[in-house]
Structure formats: C-alpha cells, structure tokens
Design a protein around this motif. Structure first.
Motif: not given
Ligand SMILES: Nc1ncnc2c1ncn2[C@@H]1O[C@H](COP(=O)(O)OP(=O)(O)OP(=O)(O)O)[C@@H](O)[C@H]1O
Length: 509
Positions: A242-246
């Motif tokens: 989820s953080k990667q997608n940010e």
C-alpha cells in the motif's frame, strides 16, 4: 582497424571448417568489462564483418535471467526499429539522427556458459575517458554537439517508448570511424566530428515506458546521475504494497536529468551534485542543489549562459516542469543541430543562478571515479530474491554505503570468476592456420527450442542470423553537417552532391 590478416582465414579445409562451430571468432583481448560481462571484438567468418561480442556469464546472473531477457528484448525491438528507419531512408535534415546513435544488436545466442550479444563495434573509447583525459571538453567544439547528439538518441528512445535509465559518460562509446567523416573535416566545420561517432550503449537497465508501474518505481541507475523522482523510490522494496503505491512512478524525464548531469560533467570535469558522502549527494539531488563555480556563473559569454540555462532546465526537481527531450531540441544551446525544428524556444532568457545553498566545500569538485552502475542485475536481483547483494560487489542506491576498497576487492573477485568461466568457453581452439590472438567456441549444449535466446542460434558457419541487414547500413555517418543547413542555397559541388546522396540526406539546392 585490425588488419584482415589478423583474423583466421577460411581455406576450404573441412577439418578447419569443422573446428569453427560458431560463425563468430573472438579476439582474446577484451574491449571492456562490466560487473557481469566481458566484451570482446569478434568477426563473423561468413561476412568478415567486425562486431563487439558481449559475453554475459550465466553463472553470475543466475536467477536474474529475466533481466537479460529484458535487455535483449529491448535491444531487439530498438534494433528492428532502427533497421526499418534505415531501410525506409526517410530524409532527415537534423545533424544527428537519434537512431544512428543507439547501440544496435545484430545477433544473439547462448552457449552452455554464456548469453552472447553481438552488437555494433564501438572500439574508440568512451566519453568518460575523453573527459578525464582532457580535464573538461571545449564548450563549442564538443560539449554542444555531443549534447545535441545524445539528445537526439534519447529523443529517439523516448519516441519509441523506451527509457534508458543509465545515461552516463561511461555508457557513451565511440564507434568505428566513419569514412565519410573526412568530408566534414574537409569542409572545415567548427565542431568536433567525433560527435558523429557517439553511441549510447548498455541497455541493462532500460525499460519500456508502457511497462509495469513496478518497473518505473525501481531505484536503479548511477547515484551521481539519479533524478530526484528515482531517489524517491529508494527503499521501496522494503515498504508494504500500500505504501509502495503511494510513490509515483517516474517517466522518461529521468534521462533528461541524467543528460543534464553529463553535459555539466563534459563542461567542468566534475559532477554537479557529488559530495563527500552519498547521503549528502542524495540531499543535493533532491533539492536540485548543484554547484556553480563563481567564475563560470559570472561569465557573460552567450554560449556560457545558454549552457547554464540548458542544464538548469534539465535539473528541474519537479519532473512535470522539466522539458522533454523533444522540447529541448528547440533550446538555443543545441538548436543549430536540429534543422527540422524551425522555431527556437526562448526557454527563459536569463536564469538566476544561485550559489549552492550548501557550503561549497560540501560539493566534491574532483574528477569522479569511473562508476560501475550501482544498480543493475545485482540490485534488481536483490529486489527479487531478497538476499544481500553487497556480497556480489554491487552497490545499489538502496544499500548501505560501504568502503571503496571492499567494493574494488569484490569487483575483482567477480572479474576473476568471470575470467575463469570465460577461459573455459574456448573449448576447441583453432589449431591450424589460426592466429594466436583468436579463440573460438562451440555452442553446446543446444538450447531447447523454447529457449529465450533461440532467435538466431549460430550452430554452424552456415547458419544465418535472423538479423539480415548489413551492418554497413548503420555505419553511415550520422547525417548532416551542422554548418550545412537544409535551407542552404549554396550549390553543391559534384563531390558534395555525391556525399549527400550517399547518406540519403536531403539538401535543398
Ligand atoms: N559495442 C561495444 N563496442 C566496444 N566496447 C564495448 C561495447 N559494448 C560495451 N563495451 C565495453 O565493455 C564495457 C562493459 O559493457 P556494458 O556496460 O554493456 O556491460 P555491463 O555488464 O552491462 O556493465 P555494467 O556493469 O557497467 O552495467 C563498456 O564499458 C565498454 O567499455
């Protein structure tokens, strides 16, 4: 150029012919090496054409074959596009045509130990060597045409959906001198004609712009040349999905940033963002804080001001505001080389060059050492397998800094292993009529039909590559002389007309 006699000759002797199981014969001396490959000069025994052969050790890239697959697939596509353009012979009035300045793949196959890429021979050194030897390059004679040439190559790649991701002096190599270049010299043009020999090489990190977002979030490249948006991807592999997608994927403009770094390096002999430590360098990159020498900043020479304006635009921290390679063709710094761009964009008459925010002592104004890509297979392999790649001697931007001596020792270890594997490649040296400098090797075992590299297996001297365009095509001069604009009204002499016809260039007379 090596004389023809230096290579083994075919004499219709069956035993001898049989010894040459591969249609390529390599020289034992090498043209260069990387962390995972050795590059040698080779000759196609059928055509007597010379090429460069990159031997990538399968052992060293074990588990990361997909990276080589990506490199081959990209090079193959790009080379096909180049050949189509060459065959179409579309007239182009630019001084440099991008596709002439991108390394071409002519053949590829695999042996039991290596993946082998046969590419255009570029044995006249690299741009890094040129800069280091000279201290810095001449702004008008070299920096401008070299930058224009690389801009055309980058623009060609971007227009064809490819981002290089490792534009740097070490990856710009000079090909075999093109005979027509004598013509340029004869005409007394005022720029260095070796700019027509520049070739952008090493597609080990290149990827497709329409590829997966994951690929465009890989923190790869060479630290000194990394754009801020690539820096933002540092450590991404350790983040939750989820953080990667940010983190926003980056785009083609990372190559424009790197071109700015390279242009700056050509002009000054040092790197714009390099500091004593990698952390400081990264900080300067993220803030767009490059060093500007007082004397250079205050020089009111127009060329000088255009140079600063050009690099300043490349160093726009905000990628959306950075001009594309296509836009930059209109920049007055390089515009003279792009005859088909009739408008010169103002790009801001004067930029306010500030003194570096950081103290100037922070910036390392020294000749940079030759950089192994802190990246590539080792680094990407780590994303893949999660094991500690420091052991392979490659340092990715994500990894902890470690001492130069450690890195050198590791690099030497990898090289030694490579050399050992390579010496095993020459399983059947030529025994008759051969030159001691040459070696050859058999292709064994045969790769399976479904093999990645099965495209053009060179089993016997009779087997033909599926690349059938003569390499001579891509050895034509890049194109037009900058001092010879398309709109020229000067009548061509017979020799000039012949020259322009030979190069397929269009000149209005
Ligand atoms: N076509 C060529 N002609 C002549 N020399 C070449 C050619 N291609 C590569 N070389 C030489 O071999 C060296 C290594 O090649 P390359 O950079 O493609 O390998 P690599 O394993 O991807 O390297 P790196 O570790 O830098 O990623 C180059 O620096 C250059 O000196």
């Amino acid at each position: 150029m090596a004389s023809e006699a230096a290579w083994p000759q075919r004499r219709g002797n069956l035993e001898f012919e049989d010894a040459i199981r591969c249609k390529y014969v390599t020289k034992n001396t090498q043209l260069g090496d990387g962390c995972f490959s050795v590059v040698k000069e080779c000759m196609n025994m059928d055509t007597r054409d010379l090429f460069a052969m990159k031997l990538i050790s399968k052992k060293t890239v074990q588990g990361k074959l997909w990276l080589i697959q990506r490199e081959v697939s990209l090079l193959k596509d790009v080379s096909r596009q180049i050949r189509e353009l060459e065959i179409a012979g579309q007239p182009c009035t630019d001084t440099f045509e991008g596709h002439h300045h991108v390394l071409q793949l002519f053949d590829y196959f695999e042996t039991s130990q290596h993946i082998v890429l046969v590419t255009q021979l570029c044995d006249h050194g690299d741009l890094y060597e040129n800069i280091i030897e000279a201290g810095s390059l001449d702004l008008t004679r070299q920096v401008k045409p070299y930058t224009a040439c690389l801009l055309s190559a980058i623009n060609f790649l971007h227009a064809n959906g490819v981002v290089h991701r490792d534009v740097k002096a070490e990856n710009v190599i000079f090909r075999r001198r093109v005979s027509e270049l004598d013509e340029f010299a004869r005409r007394g043009s005022n720029y260095d004609h070796t700019s027509h020999d520049l070739v952008l090489a090493d597609f080990g990190l290149a990827t497709r712009l329409d590829g997966s977002k994951d690929e465009l979030r890989e923190c790869v490249g060479t630290t000194s040349y990394l754009a801020p948006e690539v820096m933002k991807c540092q450590g991404i592999a350790r983040l939750a999905p989820s953080k990667q997608n940010e983190i926003a994927p980056y785009g083609a403009l990372i190559d424009v940033w790197a071109l700015g770094v390279l242009t700056y390096f050509m002009m000054t002999g040092y790197m714009p963002f390099d500091c004593d430590t990698d952390d400081e360098t990264r900080k300067c990159i993220q803030e767009g804080d490059y060093y500007v020498e007082d004397a250079l900043r205050d020089d009111s020479n127009t060329e000088n001001k255009l140079f600063w304006n050009f690099v300043h635009l490349c160093f726009n921290v905000n990628a959306e505001d950075r001009p594309s390679a296509r836009d930059l063709r209109k920049h007055p710094f390089v515009h003279a080389f792009f005859h088909d761009e009739d408008t010169v964009e103002p790009f801001g008459d004067r930029i306010a060059l500030r003194k570096s925010i950081s103290s100037s002592s922070l910036h390392k104004l020294q000749t940079p050492s030759r950089s192994a890509s802190f990246s590539s297979i080792a680094h990407l392999g780590r994303l893949d397998s999660g094991h500690d790649m420091k052991r392979t001697g490659s340092r990715g931007p994500d990894s902890e800094p470690f001492r130069e001596t450690d890195r050198d020792a590791e690099l030497n270890r990898v090289r030694e292993t490579l050399k050992k594997t390579l010496s095993m490649t020459s399983v059947r040296p030529l025994t008759r009529n051969s030159d001691k400098d040459n070696s050859t090797f058999t292709l064994a075992p045969l790769p399976p039909v479904s093999s990645l590299m099965n495209g053009c297996l060179s089993l016997t001297p009779e087997s033909k590559s599926n690349f059938n365009t003569s390499p001579c095509l891509s050895r034509t001069a890049s194109t037009n002389d900058v001092s010879w604009p398309a709109s020229s009204t000067t009548a061509e002499t017979g020799a000039e007309a012949n020259f322009s016809r030979k190069r397929g260039a269009r000149f209005d007379v």
